[in-house]
Design a protein around this motif. Structure first.
Motif, PDB file in Angstrom:
ATOM      1  N   UNK A 122       9.946  -5.396 -13.457  1.00  0.00           N
ATOM      2  CA  UNK A 122       8.565  -5.203 -14.199  1.00  0.00           C
ATOM      3  C   UNK A 122       7.110  -4.387 -13.338  1.00  0.00           C
ATOM      4  N   UNK A 123       6.566  -3.854 -13.751  1.00  0.00           N
ATOM      5  CA  UNK A 123       4.945  -3.591 -13.073  1.00  0.00           C
ATOM      6  C   UNK A 123       4.421  -4.323 -13.006  1.00  0.00           C
ATOM      7  N   UNK A 124       3.926  -4.149 -11.520  1.00  0.00           N
ATOM      8  CA  UNK A 124       2.663  -5.352 -11.411  1.00  0.00           C
ATOM      9  C   UNK A 124       1.297  -4.717 -10.971  1.00  0.00           C
ATOM     10  N   UNK A 125       0.218  -5.005 -10.620  1.00  0.00           N
ATOM     11  CA  UNK A 125      -1.063  -4.063  -9.981  1.00  0.00           C
ATOM     12  C   UNK A 125      -0.761  -5.696  -8.869  1.00  0.00           C
ATOM     13  N   UNK A 126      -0.320  -4.428  -7.579  1.00  0.00           N
ATOM     14  CA  UNK A 126      -0.243  -5.049  -6.264  1.00  0.00           C
ATOM     15  C   UNK A 126      -1.973  -5.408  -5.227  1.00  0.00           C
ATOM     16  N   UNK A 127      -2.810  -6.161  -4.827  1.00  0.00           N
ATOM     17  CA  UNK A 127      -3.886  -5.616  -3.748  1.00  0.00           C
ATOM     18  C   UNK A 127      -3.478  -5.970  -2.497  1.00  0.00           C
TER      19      UNK A 127
END
Length: 330
Positions: A122-127
């Motif tokens: 799955x795709x996520x936003x990494x901070x």
């Protein structure tokens, strides 16, 4: 003179009879040409039909071949899942943003992570830029511009919606699996222990007041519990401002699924969002997105403790929920 006129009339009549004699030939020739043209048209139609059938055959072959390829991929995946390659995938692929940061990818952005319990990406936003002693936060919720409507039903909140590069809800099932990514055992025959992530709420209002509220302990139940949530270990800096567990101890509710603890009202429907509600005046981080001039209220994105942080009661502009998986096992 009379003879010349008679001869002229005879010639005119002879030409008439000559053309009359040739008429059957002209009719035959016209029919033959028409028949030949008809044959040509018929042959063209046959060729066109043949080409059309060939095209359909090619499409069917392509679909069949594509289906076979998908079946082969599924079989290969099943073989990987049943053999030691499964362990290789689970240990090698990045399972959260914390390990991605540790591997050297230190730029914030969209990354694929491997959900091992679901056996899929799955795709996520990494901070990676969050001002914190801990780096590499996996974003599970983003509110930033009102691009997406968060007044949605149960199925959407379970599956997830939005865009990781903009406003996004990762999905309750993915969030649950993500909270169980890190596991260990004290010995080969011992029980499996789950190291749950820390939880952070990255908040900013329209006056650019900022806060990062962090909880050390998270427990999220499966779908059978309606994703019951428990938070603990609030950061000391915010204990006097925010409640110890603003969304803790409740199951998840949506406008079409009432799981809150309020016997007199359907809070998710009233608040036009999905969330963990006890009463209807609770933190509502998935509420309607506020406009610039609006104040914080239960009719938009809401967190009551923010009023202690900014006395002006300015509405929240940015709300991000994040996981950190950097705990060290005992």
């Amino acid at each position: 003179m009379t003879m010349l006129l008679q001869k002229r009339k005879w010639l005119e009549h002879s030409w008439f009879y000559y053309y009359l004699l040739l008429l059957p030939f002209f009719l035959w020739h016209y029919k033959a040409v028409g028949s030949q043209a008809g044959n040509i048209i018929l042959r063209v139609n046959r060729v066109a039909k043949s080409l059309k059938n060939q095209h359909l055959t090619n499409n069917k072959f392509y679909n069949l071949q594509n289906c076979q390829n998908q079946q082969q991929k599924a079989k290969q995946l099943a073989r990987l899942n049943n053999h030691h390659y499964s362990s290789y995938l689970h240990t090698t692929l990045q399972k959260e943003c914390t390990s991605i940061y540790a591997s050297g990818s230190t730029s914030s952005g969209i990354y694929p992570i491997w959900l091992k319990e679901r056996f899929q990406f799955t795709y996520v936003y990494c901070d990676m830029d969050l001002v914190s002693t801990q780096k590499g936060w996996t974003t599970i919720q983003r509110r930033m511009n009102g691009e997406f409507n968060f007044e949605r039903g149960w199925d959407d909140y379970v599956k997830g919606f939005g865009n990781p590069s903009s406003e996004h809800w990762l999905g309750l099932e993915n969030i649950y699996r993500l909270s169980r990514q890190t596991a260990y055992s004290t010995n080969t025959l011992g029980p499996i222990h789950i190291l749950t992530p820390e939880v952070g709420f990255d908040l900013q209002d329209w006056e650019e007041m900022k806060a990062f509220v962090q909880y050390a302990n998270l427990l999220l139940g499966p779908k059978a519990t309606n994703y019951w949530l428990d938070l603990g270990g609030l950061n000391k800096a915010f204990r006097r401002i925010f409640s110890s567990g603003p969304i803790s101890g409740y199951s998840f509710s949506t406008p079409d699924r009432d799981n809150d603890n309020n016997d007199h009202s359907h809070c998710a429907s009233k608040n036009r969002s999905g969330g963990w509600f006890n009463g209807c005046v609770e933190p509502n981080l998935n509420g309607p997105y506020p406009k610039h001039a609006q104040l914080m209220s239960s009719e938009n994105i809401y967190w009551g403790g923010w009023l202690n942080f900014n006395k002006n009661g300015t509405a929240l502009r940015f709300v991000f929920m994040k996981f950190y998986h950097g705990k060290i096992r005992p």
